[in-house]
Design a protein around this motif. Structure first.
Motif, mmCIF file in Angstrom:
data_model
loop_
_atom_site.group_PDB
_atom_site.id
_atom_site.type_symbol
_atom_site.label_atom_id
_atom_site.label_comp_id
_atom_site.label_asym_id
_atom_site.label_seq_id
_atom_site.Cartn_x
_atom_site.Cartn_y
_atom_site.Cartn_z
ATOM 1 N N THR A 186 27.632 -29.803 -37.613
ATOM 2 C CA THR A 186 27.071 -31.060 -37.146
ATOM 3 C C THR A 186 27.843 -32.236 -37.717
ATOM 4 N N ALA A 187 27.959 -33.293 -36.911
ATOM 5 C CA ALA A 187 28.688 -34.481 -37.344
ATOM 6 C C ALA A 187 27.858 -35.257 -38.367
ATOM 7 N N ARG A 188 28.520 -35.753 -39.374
ATOM 8 C CA ARG A 188 27.850 -36.527 -40.427
ATOM 9 C C ARG A 188 27.909 -38.007 -40.057
ATOM 10 N N LEU A 189 26.924 -38.426 -39.291
ATOM 11 C CA LEU A 189 26.869 -39.800 -38.799
ATOM 12 C C LEU A 189 26.044 -40.669 -39.745
ATOM 13 N N PRO A 190 26.301 -41.988 -39.764
ATOM 14 C CA PRO A 190 25.535 -42.883 -40.641
ATOM 15 C C PRO A 190 24.029 -42.761 -40.446
ATOM 16 N N GLU A 191 23.595 -42.611 -39.193
ATOM 17 C CA GLU A 191 22.161 -42.530 -38.928
ATOM 18 C C GLU A 191 21.555 -41.191 -39.350
ATOM 19 N N ARG A 192 22.388 -40.214 -39.655
ATOM 20 C CA ARG A 192 21.905 -38.913 -40.113
ATOM 21 C C ARG A 192 22.033 -38.741 -41.624
ATOM 22 N N GLU A 193 22.729 -39.636 -42.267
ATOM 23 C CA GLU A 193 23.116 -39.466 -43.666
ATOM 24 C C GLU A 193 21.934 -39.130 -44.571
ATOM 25 N N LYS A 194 20.828 -39.838 -44.427
ATOM 26 C CA LYS A 194 19.680 -39.653 -45.324
ATOM 27 C C LYS A 194 18.735 -38.551 -44.871
ATOM 28 N N LEU A 195 19.039 -37.913 -43.749
ATOM 29 C CA LEU A 195 18.157 -36.874 -43.222
ATOM 30 C C LEU A 195 18.431 -35.509 -43.842
#
Length: 251
Positions: free
Chosen positions: A100-109
């Motif tokens: 999975t891509a490590r996107l800014p909006e996913r960082e804290k998930l």
């Protein structure tokens, strides 16, 4: 499912000292989920369910060897659809999902280990297409197929485009061929690889609009000592050339 990790934290504080301390790593088995995303992770028989040795791909090899080097137990299952396994890993302690891509909006998930792969986001068209683009903004007037729940489709939505979402990325191969969509938002090497599996060659790249690295995303309840152990193992494998060799086997 990660209760044992938490109970064992005191005994594993020294785990980062090196491979000789592997016996101190918690014995719990982490549940790893993945999908058909050739050539990174895929079922040997091409179906939408597979387990353990029946899962192959460059990222799958890297993840397996990383857990082996770290001395951690795991189970690996390939399931469908992506959105479901992504949410399971986000919600269930003891779970992880890749690639999975490590996107800014996913960082804290999640907590992250990687990268386990790298790809470029592209817009593909049929060989006879007259479309030319220099930006995503110019693509707004076209019908774009994308994969539901995937980072590429999410990025298009965030930038004001309205992609037509498919439950399987390979479904976009036939949609592009039949003229149901004008462009296919996918990645290189995954898109061309999927097309070849469907017996299709000759799609052309209209636009490359991002480069992303792929990761193993672990549930936030995963202890940092475990995450660090895995990252250390992966860094060692990369330094030894294992990651590059795994990628070369699927090019």
């Amino acid at each position: 499912m990660l209760k044992g990790f938490c109970l064992a934290l005191i005994s594993v504080i020294g785990v980062l000292a090196g491979p000789s301390r592997a016996a101190e790593v918690p014995a719990d088995t982490m549940v790893l989920l993945t999908e058909n995303l050739p050539p990174f992770n895929m079922a040997v028989d091409g179906k939408n369910f597979a387990q353990e040795a029946n899962i192959e791909g460059m990222a799958a090899e890297v993840v397996r060897e990383t857990f082996k080097r770290a001395g951690l137990k795991y189970s690996m299952t390939l399931r469908f659809p992506w959105e479901r396994i992504y949410n399971l890993a986000r919600e269930q302690p003891g779970y992880g999902v890749f690639s999975t891509a490590r996107l800014p909006e996913r960082e804290k998930l999640f907590k992250w280990v990687g990268p386990v792969g790298r790809y470029e986001w592209t817009l593909l068209a049929r060989a006879d297409s007259p479309i030319t683009l220099t930006s995503l903004e110019q693509a707004k007037s076209y019908r774009i197929g994308a994969y539901k729940g995937d980072a590429i489709g999410e990025r298009l939505l965030a930038q004001g485009l309205t992609p037509i979402l498919a439950l399987r990325d390979q479904d976009n191969v036939k949609k592009l061929l039949s003229g149901q969509i004008d462009l296919w938002a996918t990645s290189d090497p995954a898109g061309p690889y999927l097309a070849r599996l469907e017996g299709v060659r000759g799609f052309k790249t209209i636009l490359r609009f991002n480069t992303a690295e792929l990761y193993l995303a672990l549930n936030k309840a995963t202890p940092d000592v475990v995450v660090n152990r895995l990252q250390q193992a992966l860094d060692q494998l990369r330094a030894e050339g294992f990651v590059d060799k795994a990628a070369a086997r699927y090019r």
